[in-house]
Structures are given as C-alpha cells and as structure tokens.
Design a protein around this motif. Structure first.
Motif, PDB file in Angstrom:
ATOM      1  N   SER A 265       0.831  -1.209   0.000  1.00 32.24           N
ATOM      2  CA  SER A 265       0.000   0.000   0.000  1.00 32.24           C
ATOM      3  C   SER A 265       0.863   1.255   0.000  1.00 32.24           C
ATOM      4  N   CYS A 266       1.945   1.227   0.750  1.00 30.36           N
ATOM      5  CA  CYS A 266       2.858   2.378   0.784  1.00 30.36           C
ATOM      6  C   CYS A 266       3.498   2.604  -0.584  1.00 30.36           C
ATOM      7  N   VAL A 267       3.877   1.514  -1.257  1.00 27.89           N
ATOM      8  CA  VAL A 267       4.464   1.630  -2.593  1.00 27.89           C
ATOM      9  C   VAL A 267       3.451   2.236  -3.562  1.00 27.89           C
ATOM     10  N   ALA A 268       2.190   1.773  -3.476  1.00 27.41           N
ATOM     11  CA  ALA A 268       1.146   2.300  -4.363  1.00 27.41           C
ATOM     12  C   ALA A 268       0.913   3.783  -4.107  1.00 27.41           C
ATOM     13  N   MET A 269       0.868   4.190  -2.845  1.00 27.46           N
ATOM     14  CA  MET A 269       0.673   5.614  -2.528  1.00 27.46           C
ATOM     15  C   MET A 269       1.867   6.447  -2.978  1.00 27.46           C
ATOM     16  N   ALA A 270       3.079   5.895  -2.814  1.00 32.00           N
ATOM     17  CA  ALA A 270       4.266   6.605  -3.290  1.00 32.00           C
ATOM     18  C   ALA A 270       4.228   6.769  -4.808  1.00 32.00           C
ATOM     19  N   GLY A 271       3.782   5.711  -5.509  1.00 26.82           N
ATOM     20  CA  GLY A 271       3.654   5.816  -6.959  1.00 26.82           C
ATOM     21  C   GLY A 271       2.659   6.875  -7.371  1.00 26.82           C
ATOM     22  N   LEU A 272       1.554   6.991  -6.626  1.00 26.93           N
ATOM     23  CA  LEU A 272       0.559   8.029  -6.915  1.00 26.93           C
ATOM     24  C   LEU A 272       1.128   9.419  -6.642  1.00 26.93           C
ATOM     25  N   ILE A 273       1.878   9.574  -5.548  1.00 26.46           N
ATOM     26  CA  ILE A 273       2.480  10.869  -5.220  1.00 26.46           C
ATOM     27  C   ILE A 273       3.458  11.301  -6.311  1.00 26.46           C
ATOM     28  N   VAL A 274       4.275  10.362  -6.774  1.00 31.20           N
ATOM     29  CA  VAL A 274       5.222  10.681  -7.853  1.00 31.20           C
ATOM     30  C   VAL A 274       4.477  11.088  -9.119  1.00 31.20           C
ATOM     31  N   ALA A 275       3.389  10.373  -9.435  1.00 36.45           N
ATOM     32  CA  ALA A 275       2.600  10.718 -10.627  1.00 36.45           C
ATOM     33  C   ALA A 275       2.006  12.118 -10.512  1.00 36.45           C
ATOM     34  N   LEU A 276       1.460  12.454  -9.342  1.00 40.42           N
ATOM     35  CA  LEU A 276       0.885  13.788  -9.135  1.00 40.42           C
ATOM     36  C   LEU A 276       1.963  14.858  -9.196  1.00 40.42           C
ATOM     37  N   PHE A 277       3.142  14.574  -8.659  1.00 42.57           N
ATOM     38  CA  PHE A 277       4.252  15.531  -8.716  1.00 42.57           C
ATOM     39  C   PHE A 277       4.655  15.794 -10.166  1.00 42.57           C
ATOM     40  N   ARG A 278       4.773  14.727 -10.954  1.00 40.59           N
ATOM     41  CA  ARG A 278       5.144  14.889 -12.365  1.00 40.59           C
ATOM     42  C   ARG A 278       4.058  15.635 -13.128  1.00 40.59           C
ATOM     43  N   ARG A 279       2.815  15.447 -12.713  1.00 41.79           N
ATOM     44  CA  ARG A 279       1.692  16.124 -13.373  1.00 41.79           C
ATOM     45  C   ARG A 279       1.738  17.628 -13.138  1.00 41.79           C
ATOM     46  N   GLN A 280       2.212  18.043 -11.968  1.00 42.69           N
ATOM     47  CA  GLN A 280       2.246  19.466 -11.629  1.00 42.69           C
ATOM     48  C   GLN A 280       3.513  20.164 -12.100  1.00 42.69           C
ATOM     49  N   CYS A 281       4.517  19.412 -12.530  1.00 47.33           N
ATOM     50  CA  CYS A 281       5.770  20.029 -12.975  1.00 47.33           C
ATOM     51  C   CYS A 281       5.550  20.811 -14.260  1.00 47.33           C
ATOM     52  N   SER A 282       6.217  21.926 -14.359  1.00 53.77           N
ATOM     53  CA  SER A 282       6.070  22.786 -15.539  1.00 53.77           C
ATOM     54  C   SER A 282       6.744  22.203 -16.769  1.00 53.77           C
ATOM     55  N   ARG A 283       7.682  21.311 -16.568  1.00 51.22           N
ATOM     56  CA  ARG A 283       8.335  20.666 -17.703  1.00 51.22           C
ATOM     57  C   ARG A 283       8.363  19.160 -17.475  1.00 51.22           C
ATOM     58  N   LYS A 284       8.651  18.424 -18.526  1.00 49.94           N
ATOM     59  CA  LYS A 284       8.640  16.971 -18.438  1.00 49.94           C
ATOM     60  C   LYS A 284       9.717  16.491 -17.473  1.00 49.94           C
ATOM     61  N   THR A 285       9.321  15.658 -16.514  1.00 52.45           N
ATOM     62  CA  THR A 285      10.222  15.169 -15.472  1.00 52.45           C
ATOM     63  C   THR A 285      10.197  13.658 -15.448  1.00 52.45           C
ATOM     64  N   SER A 286      11.360  13.044 -15.421  1.00 53.37           N
ATOM     65  CA  SER A 286      11.442  11.588 -15.378  1.00 53.37           C
ATOM     66  C   SER A 286      11.025  11.076 -14.007  1.00 53.37           C
ATOM     67  N   PHE A 287      10.698   9.802 -13.946  1.00 56.24           N
ATOM     68  CA  PHE A 287      10.306   9.181 -12.679  1.00 56.24           C
ATOM     69  C   PHE A 287      11.454   9.283 -11.675  1.00 56.24           C
ATOM     70  N   ARG A 288      12.653   9.022 -12.110  1.00 60.68           N
ATOM     71  CA  ARG A 288      13.822   9.055 -11.219  1.00 60.68           C
ATOM     72  C   ARG A 288      14.044  10.448 -10.654  1.00 60.68           C
TER      73      ARG A 288
END
Length: 301
Positions: A265-288
């Motif tokens: 569950s923690c991994v899934a929530m972390a994956g969602l947080i990373v996705a939301l962070f990348r969504r809000q970035c002004s430029r394309k950001t890699s997962f890493r």
C-alpha cells in the motif's frame, strides 16, 4: 480510492480535448503481475513461481497491478498481493483483475461516466472469459493476446490462433514497419462474439520468423491501431521497473503477510504521489528525477 479522482480527471480531459488531444490523451487501463524473490523459512505464504525475466523458478510473492495511463501520466489504480490457495484471502490473478474492473465500472456508474472510449490492455495470461466479459460489460475497448487454447470460427472451421496462422501464412502480408508484417481478419468466438484478429509476423535479427496473434473486440479498429495500442502495454513493465528500483517494491524484509500488504500500500501511494508531482511540474520530469526531488524536499522539511 485515492487514485479515483485523478482517473476521472483523465476521463474529463480526454472528453474536452480536440481530435489531436484525444489521440494523445486516450485513457488506457493496463493489468499485469510481477514477482519478488524472498529468502528465508519464516516468511508467510511464499510460493514457488516461475520468473520470466530470470528464466527460472523463484520462491517469493506475486503482485497484481492495474494502471491507468493518459498521455505521459501513469497512476496505479490498484495494487493487490496474490495469495496461494491455502490462504483464506486467496483469489486467482484473473479474479483480482475482474474484481477491479467491476469496482471501476460500479464507480463510473455512480458518477455517470462512460468507459466507452477507454482501452483495456493485458497479455495472454489475462485473456480469459471472466476478465474479458467484465471488460466488455464495462464498455472497454479490449486489445490483448489470446492464448492458444482459444478457438475461433474462421473459414468454416473452429481453429486455435496457431492454426489460423498456418491457414493464412501463404496469403499476402501487409507491411507495418521494418521487419514487421501483418494480416487483419474477422473471426467469431462463442463467448466474445465477432472479433478482429491481427496476425503479426516478425523477422528477428538471427533471421528467424515468429508469429503472434492479437485480439480486439472493436471492429472499427484497424491493424495498425491494434498493434500500436498493444505496444502501450509495455508501460506497465516500466512501472514495475521503477517501483522496484526507486520505491523498493519487493525489497522489504517483512515476514508477516499483513506487513507485506501494508508495504505494498505504501508503494502504491508513493507511486501516486510521484505521478501527481510529475503532473504538476512545468516541464517533463522523469520518474527518477521526481523521486529525487520529492526526497530532497522531505529531507529539507
């Protein structure tokens, strides 16, 4: 539950886009499973599993992931731990995916949202009646690969995919891309009804010719579209790689099954947080890079 608001944002963005935007933002639901090797005799409910990546049997845990993809955005809809038959919560992997599709359909009905424009992608392991029927009832556009146990009515005969490949091998092939040719045929399945089959022929670097068959439940899909849609299934393999490498999926030392599920569950929530962070970035950001930026911000706090 946490991913649902973002998923319906994907649906809304797709519906409000023009034709070019819809081509890029089409919502795809991808299902697959992955394995993690475990060592030790005191770990609960480990099972001997065959790992395709390592080409050998391993002892470990099996996880089923359902992703939602729209453009460059990828969010985990559900992340479920598979238990062997001796566990009281045992469900087959196909049952897990079917149940997740049914839950998604129920939530869409509650919100009066249609899944008619969304695609469901999976490999041959999930091309079974219970999953296909659930996806069909949900209105999803299915693109997957049938197993050779399926039989289709073609040319007045009841044939498996391999037998169909043998029937059409001498016909004219259409060029797709370098080393790839295809044929598109209509067939009928006793459960799925009228379907489109795309027979693909690939020439490997060693000169060997291999064939495979894709199935789609929408007759207006052409072969190139089916081929490109199925290639998008690779996105889930990349997510497994990122989750294992950066979010420590499968690297926990927990012995209890409940602890492993909490970690999942923690991994899934972390994956969602990373996705939301990348969504809000002004430029394309890699997962890493997104993981590193989030970790740095948390460290500064």
């Amino acid at each position: 539950m946490l991913s649902m608001p973002v998923f319906f944002e994907f649906i809304e963005e797709f519906e409000n886009s023009d034709d070019t935007g819809k081509s890029r933002l089409r919502v795809r639901i991808i299902a697959d499973d992955t394995k993690s090797e475990k060592f030790g005799k005191c770990i609960e409910f480990v099972k001997k599993l065959f790992d395709n990546g390592k080409k050998r049997h391993i002892t470990g845990h099996n996880y089923v992931l359902v992703l939602a993809v729209s453009g460059d955005m990828v969010i985990p809809l559900s992340f479920v731990m598979w238990f062997p038959k001796d566990h009281p919560d045992h469900r087959s992997k196909n049952d897990i995916v079917r149940d997740e599709i049914n839950l998604l359909k129920k939530e869409c009905d509650r919100r009066e949202v249609s899944l008619g424009e969304a695609e469901f992608l999976a490999d041959s392991a999930f091309c079974v009646q219970k999953v296909m029927t659930a996806a069909e009832v949900a209105g999803l556009r299915i693109v997957t690969r049938p197993g050779n146990r399926h039989k289709f009515e073609f040319g007045g005969e009841l044939l498996t995919p391999n037998e169909i490949v043998g029937k059409v091998a001498d016909r004219q092939w259409n060029y797709s891309e370098a080393g790839h040719c295809y044929q598109r045929i209509s067939a009928r399945h006793h459960v799925y009804g009228e379907v489109i089959l795309v027979i693909r022929r690939r020439v490997l670097r060693n000169g060997k010719i291999v064939h495979d068959v894709l199935i789609c439940n929408k007759k207006f899909y052409n072969a190139v579209r089916i081929h490109k849609a199925y290639k998008e299934r690779w996105e889930i393999e990349m997510c497994f790689k990122y989750y294992k490498q950066y979010l420590m999926l499968g690297k926990s030392k927990f012995r209890k099954a409940a602890s492993v599920r909490s970690h999942l569950s923690c991994v899934a929530m972390a994956g969602l947080i990373v996705a939301l962070f990348r969504r809000q970035c002004s430029r394309k950001t890699s997962f890493r890079r997104a993981v590193r930026l989030i970790a740095r911000e948390l460290h500064d706090i």
